[in-house]
Design a protein around this motif. Structure first.
Motif, PDB file in Angstrom:
ATOM      1  N   GLN A  32       0.986  -1.152  -0.045  1.00  0.00           N
ATOM      2  CA  GLN A  32       0.231  -0.149  -0.036  1.00  0.00           C
ATOM      3  C   GLN A  32       0.931   1.251   0.048  1.00  0.00           C
ATOM      4  OE1 GLN A  32      -2.669  -0.156   3.221  1.00  0.00           O
ATOM      5  NE2 GLN A  32      -4.107  -1.287   2.067  1.00  0.00           N
ATOM      6  N   VAL A  33       0.647   2.355  -0.676  1.00  0.00           N
ATOM      7  CA  VAL A  33       1.280   3.572  -0.736  1.00  0.00           C
ATOM      8  C   VAL A  33       0.195   4.775  -0.647  1.00  0.00           C
ATOM      9  CG1 VAL A  33       2.978   2.612  -2.255  1.00  0.00           C
ATOM     10  CG2 VAL A  33       1.258   3.778  -3.483  1.00  0.00           C
ATOM     11  N   GLU A  34       0.680   5.776  -0.247  1.00  0.00           N
ATOM     12  CA  GLU A  34       0.124   6.853  -0.395  1.00  0.00           C
ATOM     13  C   GLU A  34      -0.263   7.632  -1.507  1.00  0.00           C
ATOM     14  OE1 GLU A  34      -1.102   8.348   2.395  1.00  0.00           O
ATOM     15  OE2 GLU A  34       0.457   8.044   4.170  1.00  0.00           O
ATOM     16  N   VAL A  35      -1.745   7.915  -1.841  1.00  0.00           N
ATOM     17  CA  VAL A  35      -2.216   8.170  -3.261  1.00  0.00           C
ATOM     18  C   VAL A  35      -1.519   9.358  -3.636  1.00  0.00           C
ATOM     19  CG1 VAL A  35      -4.362   9.107  -4.388  1.00  0.00           C
ATOM     20  CG2 VAL A  35      -4.369   7.094  -2.715  1.00  0.00           C
ATOM     21  N   ASN A  36      -1.293  10.429  -2.890  1.00  0.00           N
ATOM     22  CA  ASN A  36      -0.721  11.580  -3.047  1.00  0.00           C
ATOM     23  C   ASN A  36       0.607  11.980  -2.674  1.00  0.00           C
ATOM     24  OD1 ASN A  36      -2.913  13.092  -4.845  1.00  0.00           O
ATOM     25  ND2 ASN A  36      -3.815  12.627  -2.783  1.00  0.00           N
ATOM     26  N   ASN A  37       1.718  11.645  -3.295  1.00  0.00           N
ATOM     27  CA  ASN A  37       2.989  11.919  -2.498  1.00  0.00           C
ATOM     28  C   ASN A  37       3.635  13.330  -3.267  1.00  0.00           C
ATOM     29  OD1 ASN A  37       3.550   9.186  -1.268  1.00  0.00           O
ATOM     30  ND2 ASN A  37       2.515   8.790  -3.399  1.00  0.00           N
ATOM     31  N   VAL A  38       3.686  14.206  -2.608  1.00  0.00           N
ATOM     32  CA  VAL A  38       4.181  15.674  -2.715  1.00  0.00           C
ATOM     33  C   VAL A  38       5.400  16.046  -2.311  1.00  0.00           C
ATOM     34  CG1 VAL A  38       1.851  16.417  -3.601  1.00  0.00           C
ATOM     35  CG2 VAL A  38       2.477  16.766  -1.417  1.00  0.00           C
ATOM     36  N   ILE A  39       5.942  16.963  -2.999  1.00  0.00           N
ATOM     37  CA  ILE A  39       7.355  17.121  -2.627  1.00  0.00           C
ATOM     38  C   ILE A  39       7.531  18.855  -2.770  1.00  0.00           C
ATOM     39  CG2 ILE A  39       9.908  17.014  -3.167  1.00  0.00           C
ATOM     40  CD1 ILE A  39       8.493  14.227  -4.518  1.00  0.00           C
ATOM     41  N   PRO A  40       7.464  19.560  -1.673  1.00  0.00           N
ATOM     42  CA  PRO A  40       7.388  20.879  -1.927  1.00  0.00           C
ATOM     43  C   PRO A  40       8.944  21.227  -2.486  1.00  0.00           C
ATOM     44  CG  PRO A  40       7.692  20.249   0.468  1.00  0.00           C
ATOM     45  CD  PRO A  40       7.559  19.075  -0.301  1.00  0.00           C
ATOM     46  N   GLY A  41       8.857  22.542  -3.029  1.00  0.00           N
ATOM     47  CA  GLY A  41      10.105  23.275  -3.386  1.00  0.00           C
ATOM     48  C   GLY A  41      10.621  24.181  -2.295  1.00  0.00           C
ATOM     49  N   ASN A  42      11.825  24.705  -2.649  1.00  0.00           N
ATOM     50  CA  ASN A  42      12.483  25.535  -1.791  1.00  0.00           C
ATOM     51  C   ASN A  42      12.460  26.913  -2.270  1.00  0.00           C
ATOM     52  OD1 ASN A  42      13.411  23.836   0.338  1.00  0.00           O
ATOM     53  ND2 ASN A  42      14.459  22.925  -1.205  1.00  0.00           N
ATOM     54  N   PHE A  43      12.314  28.089  -1.759  1.00  0.00           N
ATOM     55  CA  PHE A  43      12.355  29.573  -2.251  1.00  0.00           C
ATOM     56  C   PHE A  43      13.466  29.984  -1.761  1.00  0.00           C
ATOM     57  CE2 PHE A  43      10.327  33.065  -3.538  1.00  0.00           C
ATOM     58  CZ  PHE A  43      10.651  34.223  -2.913  1.00  0.00           C
ATOM     59  N   TYR A  44      14.245  30.567  -2.818  1.00  0.00           N
ATOM     60  CA  TYR A  44      15.556  31.216  -2.667  1.00  0.00           C
ATOM     61  C   TYR A  44      15.378  32.756  -3.461  1.00  0.00           C
ATOM     62  CZ  TYR A  44      17.458  26.562  -2.273  1.00  0.00           C
ATOM     63  OH  TYR A  44      17.581  25.279  -2.036  1.00  0.00           O
ATOM     64  N   THR A  45      16.052  33.674  -2.601  1.00  0.00           N
ATOM     65  CA  THR A  45      16.166  35.010  -2.876  1.00  0.00           C
ATOM     66  C   THR A  45      17.367  35.567  -3.510  1.00  0.00           C
ATOM     67  OG1 THR A  45      16.804  35.814  -0.634  1.00  0.00           O
ATOM     68  CG2 THR A  45      14.544  35.108  -1.066  1.00  0.00           C
ATOM     69  N   THR A  46      17.216  36.849  -3.968  1.00  0.00           N
ATOM     70  CA  THR A  46      18.598  37.512  -4.445  1.00  0.00           C
ATOM     71  C   THR A  46      19.563  37.260  -3.478  1.00  0.00           C
ATOM     72  OG1 THR A  46      16.987  38.830  -5.826  1.00  0.00           O
ATOM     73  CG2 THR A  46      19.376  39.698  -5.212  1.00  0.00           C
ATOM     74  N   ASP A  47      19.264  37.186  -2.052  1.00  0.00           N
ATOM     75  CA  ASP A  47      20.186  37.284  -1.093  1.00  0.00           C
ATOM     76  C   ASP A  47      21.141  35.936  -0.965  1.00  0.00           C
ATOM     77  OD1 ASP A  47      19.756  40.003  -0.370  1.00  0.00           O
ATOM     78  OD2 ASP A  47      18.379  39.343   1.090  1.00  0.00           O
ATOM     79  N   ASN A  48      20.479  34.753  -1.407  1.00  0.00           N
ATOM     80  CA  ASN A  48      20.983  33.343  -0.992  1.00  0.00           C
ATOM     81  C   ASN A  48      21.181  32.534  -2.171  1.00  0.00           C
ATOM     82  OD1 ASN A  48      18.172  32.573  -1.188  1.00  0.00           O
ATOM     83  ND2 ASN A  48      18.053  32.308   0.869  1.00  0.00           N
TER      84      ASN A  48
END
Length: 320
Positions: free
Chosen positions: A292-308
């Motif tokens: 059995q597996v999860e139906v929805n497997n989501v992977i959030p991104g990372n927010f990067y700014t001009t500073d980093n």
């Protein structure tokens, strides 16, 4: 913000031994059905193929080049070739649903990747970006830039395709965050992921609303179109300077990276393409093992700014 089910849910539902060391009586074949090849899609499919090779699978890849009818036929062909599982990124769910149902009836597990098919009766699981959270991160940053503003804040939103769940969810997340401002007005313009349409939409929006304070691009590949318009209007002011138009986007392309480094864009949300590809194969492995597996497997991104963002170049898939 509380996100949807994440990759951690998969690990809880499936043993690590199954995920890392599948043992089958015969060589397993994965059918990889791809809507079309562009920079980010290639990144995901490369990760899928690398993980499949590591697991000892054979891969039959078919690419529809944006033609939903062609993809329908290609999926039927994968069934005829008796693949053991199908990994699909759909051009259009409605067109290929019949082929997916046909595959399901033969017992073939189906994993949708990158683009969710929430209304499908055939798909066993989805693996892809947490597009709601990705949009929210960009919206949260934008809202913070204007939290003390007493004036109306007009924001241009360059929508993705209106029939693409990623575009729909990025817009939802962005608006969920930006609506925390009491004096915000969002001007939404569809682009269908097309850069030429993004350019004309930006031109038209600024002509009708000269005081636009911020732009959100559902894909950061449209940021160069925004830069063109801002340059033409003498509004290209670096981040942190008076008169700057706040620009954010989602993706992680080289266009987005370069714009953020230069300061013409404030920041971008970078999708984790490698984890998406690896997880897609691991979900297929679990299904092949009857787990059995999860139906929805989501992977959030990372927010990067001009500073980093420059310091994190190694994490920006489009800048590699």
């Amino acid at each position: 913000m509380k996100t949807n089910i994440k990759i951690i849910g998969l690990l809880a539902a499936t043993s690590l031994s199954v995920l890392t060391s599948p043992v089958f009586a015969k060589e397993m074949t994965l059918g990889l059905s791809v809507d079309q090849l562009f920079e980010s899609r290639v990144g995901v499919t490369d990760a899928i193929k690398a993980e499949a090779e590591r697991q000892g699978y054979k891969v039959i890849e078919v690419v529809a080049d944006g033609d939903a009818q062609a993809q329908n036929s290609q999926i039927q062909s994968l069934v005829t070739q008796k693949v053991d599982a199908i990994l699909v990124c759909a051009v259009d769910q409605n067109t290929i649903e019949r082929a997916l149902i046909g595959a399901k009836r033969t017992g073939i597990p189906i994993v949708a990747f990158d683009r969710a098919l929430p209304n499908s009766r055939a798909v066993d699981a989805f693996v892809g970006p947490d597009s709601i959270t990705d949009g929210y991160l960009a919206g949260e940053y934008t809202a913070n830039q204007f939290k003390d503003s007493a004036e109306e804040v007009v924001i241009l939103e360059l929508l993705g395709a209106l029939n693409d769940q990623n575009g729909i969810d990025r817009s939802k997340g962005f608006n969920d965050a930006i609506n925390k401002l009491e004096n915000v007005k969002v001007v939404a313009m569809p682009t269908d992921w097309d850069s030429a349409r993004a350019l004309s939409a930006t031109q038209n929006a600024f002509q009708a609303n000269p005081n636009i304070k911020a732009v959100f691009a559902a894909t950061d590949t449209h940021i160069p179109s925004v830069e063109t318009v801002l340059n033409d209007l003498n509004k290209m002011v670096p981040a942190g300077s008076d008169g700057h138009v706040v620009v954010t986007g989602v993706n992680g392309s080289n266009d987005g990276y370069q714009a953020t480094v230069s300061g013409s864009a404030d920041g971008i949300v970078v999708m984790d393409l490698e984890t998406t590809g690896i997880t897609t194969v691991k979900v297929a492995t679990a299904l092949l093992n009857g787990e059995q597996v999860e139906v929805n497997n989501v992977i959030p991104g990372n927010f990067y700014t001009t500073d980093n963002i420059a310091a994190n170049k190694a994490n920006i898939w489009g800048a590699k």
